[in-house]
Write an enzyme that holds these catalytic residues in place. Structure first.
Site, short mmCIF file in Angstrom:
data_model
loop_
_atom_site.label_atom_id
_atom_site.label_comp_id
_atom_site.label_asym_id
_atom_site.label_seq_id
_atom_site.Cartn_x
_atom_site.Cartn_y
_atom_site.Cartn_z
N HIS A 61 0.85 -1.26 0.05
CA HIS A 61 -0.05 0.01 0.09
C HIS A 61 1.07 1.37 -0.10
O HIS A 61 2.11 1.14 0.21
CB HIS A 61 -0.91 -0.04 1.38
CG HIS A 61 -0.20 0.12 2.34
ND1 HIS A 61 0.70 -0.52 3.22
CD2 HIS A 61 -0.44 1.24 3.24
CE1 HIS A 61 1.02 -0.06 4.38
NE2 HIS A 61 0.26 0.89 4.42
N HIS A 63 2.10 4.07 1.73
CA HIS A 63 2.46 4.85 2.63
C HIS A 63 4.16 5.00 2.75
O HIS A 63 4.42 3.97 2.24
CB HIS A 63 1.96 4.28 4.08
CG HIS A 63 0.77 4.76 4.75
ND1 HIS A 63 0.06 4.09 5.32
CD2 HIS A 63 0.15 6.06 4.40
CE1 HIS A 63 -1.22 4.80 5.85
NE2 HIS A 63 -1.26 6.01 5.29
N ASP A 65 6.50 4.36 4.68
CA ASP A 65 7.17 3.39 5.35
C ASP A 65 7.13 2.05 4.42
O ASP A 65 7.91 1.22 4.61
CB ASP A 65 6.70 3.15 6.77
CG ASP A 65 5.52 2.79 6.94
OD1 ASP A 65 4.60 3.42 6.18
OD2 ASP A 65 5.18 1.78 7.78
N HIS A 66 6.35 2.14 3.37
CA HIS A 66 6.32 1.13 2.40
C HIS A 66 6.59 1.55 1.14
O HIS A 66 7.09 0.45 0.24
CB HIS A 66 4.74 0.42 2.53
CG HIS A 66 4.37 0.10 3.74
ND1 HIS A 66 4.63 -1.09 4.32
CD2 HIS A 66 3.95 0.89 4.99
CE1 HIS A 66 4.21 -1.17 5.62
NE2 HIS A 66 3.77 0.02 6.06
N GLU A 71 11.87 6.08 -5.20
CA GLU A 71 12.35 6.87 -5.87
C GLU A 71 13.91 6.51 -6.17
O GLU A 71 14.18 6.51 -7.43
CB GLU A 71 12.25 8.33 -5.47
CG GLU A 71 12.86 9.54 -6.21
CD GLU A 71 12.50 10.81 -6.20
OE1 GLU A 71 11.43 11.25 -5.74
OE2 GLU A 71 13.69 11.60 -6.07
N TYR A 107 9.38 12.21 -12.74
CA TYR A 107 9.31 12.72 -14.00
C TYR A 107 10.52 13.49 -14.61
O TYR A 107 11.10 14.31 -13.79
CB TYR A 107 8.02 13.71 -13.82
CG TYR A 107 7.55 14.22 -15.17
CD1 TYR A 107 6.91 13.58 -16.22
CD2 TYR A 107 8.24 15.58 -15.46
CE1 TYR A 107 6.74 13.92 -17.59
CE2 TYR A 107 8.05 15.91 -16.66
CZ TYR A 107 7.20 15.18 -17.58
OH TYR A 107 6.98 15.84 -18.99
N ASP A 165 -0.42 -3.30 6.59
CA ASP A 165 -1.03 -2.62 7.62
C ASP A 165 -2.47 -2.80 7.66
O ASP A 165 -3.07 -2.74 6.63
CB ASP A 165 -0.88 -1.09 7.54
CG ASP A 165 0.72 -0.56 7.64
OD1 ASP A 165 1.60 -1.46 8.08
OD2 ASP A 165 1.24 0.50 7.27
N HIS A 219 6.22 -4.77 12.59
CA HIS A 219 5.60 -3.44 12.50
C HIS A 219 5.55 -2.76 13.78
O HIS A 219 4.52 -2.16 14.02
CB HIS A 219 4.40 -3.39 11.41
CG HIS A 219 4.12 -1.89 10.87
ND1 HIS A 219 3.60 -0.97 11.71
CD2 HIS A 219 4.23 -1.62 9.62
CE1 HIS A 219 3.26 -0.02 10.73
NE2 HIS A 219 3.61 -0.44 9.66
O1 LIG Z 1 -5.58 7.86 10.73
C1 LIG Z 1 -4.49 7.83 11.01
C2 LIG Z 1 -3.58 7.89 9.86
C3 LIG Z 1 -2.26 7.61 10.07
N1 LIG Z 1 -1.75 7.32 11.25
C4 LIG Z 1 -0.20 7.29 11.32
O2 LIG Z 1 0.27 7.33 10.27
C5 LIG Z 1 1.22 6.23 9.95
C6 LIG Z 1 1.20 5.99 8.38
O3 LIG Z 1 2.02 4.72 8.23
P1 LIG Z 1 1.42 3.46 8.91
O4 LIG Z 1 0.22 3.09 8.42
O5 LIG Z 1 2.57 2.59 9.08
O6 LIG Z 1 1.02 4.00 10.31
C7 LIG Z 1 0.18 5.19 10.51
C8 LIG Z 1 -0.09 5.67 11.78
O7 LIG Z 1 1.41 5.37 12.81
C9 LIG Z 1 -2.61 7.02 12.32
O8 LIG Z 1 -2.20 6.91 13.41
N2 LIG Z 1 -4.12 7.39 12.24
ZN LIG Z 2 3.19 0.96 7.81
ZN LIG Z 3 0.06 2.03 6.42
#
Ligand SMILES: O=c1ccn([C@@H]2O[C@@H]3COP(=O)(O)O[C@H]3[C@H]2O)c(=O)[nH]1
Ligand SMILES: [Zn+2]
Ligand SMILES: [Zn+2]
Length: 245
Positions: A61, A63, A65-66, A71, A107, A165, A219
């Protein structure tokens, strides 16, 4: 065939003592990277690996960290190794990952104007098993994470569940173990606070013994050491350690 797992990192998005939760699966001499977060380039370097050691990339997905290391991966592959790495990704994420995550940095007029210019894109349909190598197959399972953000967990080789996640989904875990012969569950785990967008340790501790005993936690946040011995029969996965699955 034995599959080897080596996590590049096992940390949550904002962990500082652990790299991002990204995984290497080795099948013989084939290496699949699952997710390529901000820390992936450094985490590979720490293992004396380069992007050229990777045979394919799979993304769960969008985000950072993924996907935050993509890039650098794309530029290095194009400029240094002159090859396009196969990119396995849900068909629904092909357009968003380019338009919303990668296009801004990658790009280049006349050179790079699409995801296909830097990756060998292999769209996946959820629920349809795909062979990635002779010893690695994957089926995407659409699991819930954040409303409006598509996220896909993985069922590898018809026996290993690797969670993206996701919020707690006990019905899915029961079904995988009881109806689909799941042997290993690698599950994201939020150690404290309400789950909201993740699965909490308390939720995983509510699972029956037959599920917990095959569940490994990843995680996690920097305070993980305070939870050692408090995870029932579940164990924390250690980054960089090689596991045979
Ligand atoms: O509604 C939300 C949206 C995001 N977050 C934080 O942002 C992080 C994005 O990466 P992740 O998906 O590994 O972990 C998520 C959470 O730590 C959150 O706590 N609540
Ligand atoms: Zn994550
Ligand atoms: Zn995530």
């Amino acid at each position: 065939m034995t599959l080897k797992l080596q996590m590049l990192g096992t940390g949550s998005a904002f962990a500082k003592n652990y790299y991002n939760n990204n995984a290497l699966f080795h099948d013989g001499d084939f290496t699949l990277l699952i997710d390529c977060g901000i820390t992936a380039p450094m985490a590979l370097h720490q293992l004396d690996l380069t992007f050229d050691d990777l045979d394919a990339l799979l993304i769960t997905h969008i985000h950072a960290d993924h996907v935050g290391g993509m890039e650098e991966l794309a530029f290095i592959m194009k400029m240094k190794y002159n090859r396009k790495i196969p990119l396995y990704i849900a068909e629904a994420l092909v357009e968003p990952i380019w338009e919303h995550s990668l296009k801004g940095g990658l790009y280049q007029q006349g050179h790079i104007s699409s995801l296909e210019d830097v990756f060998d894109v292999r769209p996946l349909k959820p629920g349809v098993k795909a062979d990635i190598s002779s010893g690695i197959s994957v089926e995407l399972i659409h699991t819930q994470h954040i409303p409006g953000k598509d996220s896909y967990s993985l069922y590898l080789n018809d026996r290993i569940f690797y969670s993206a996640d996701m919020v707690f989904d006990p019905a899915l875990l029961h079904k995988l173990v009881n109806e689909r012969d799941c042997e290993f569950i690698l599950h994201e785990c939020q150690l404290q606070g309400p789950g909201e967008v993740h699965t909490t340790l308390d939720e995983l501790l509510s699972l029956p013994e037959e599920i917990q005993e095959r569940t490994y936690l990843m995680h996690y946040s920097d305070d993980v050491e305070a939870f050692i011995g408090k995870t029932g029969t579940m164990e924390f996965v250690e980054q960089q350690r090689v596991y045979e699955l």
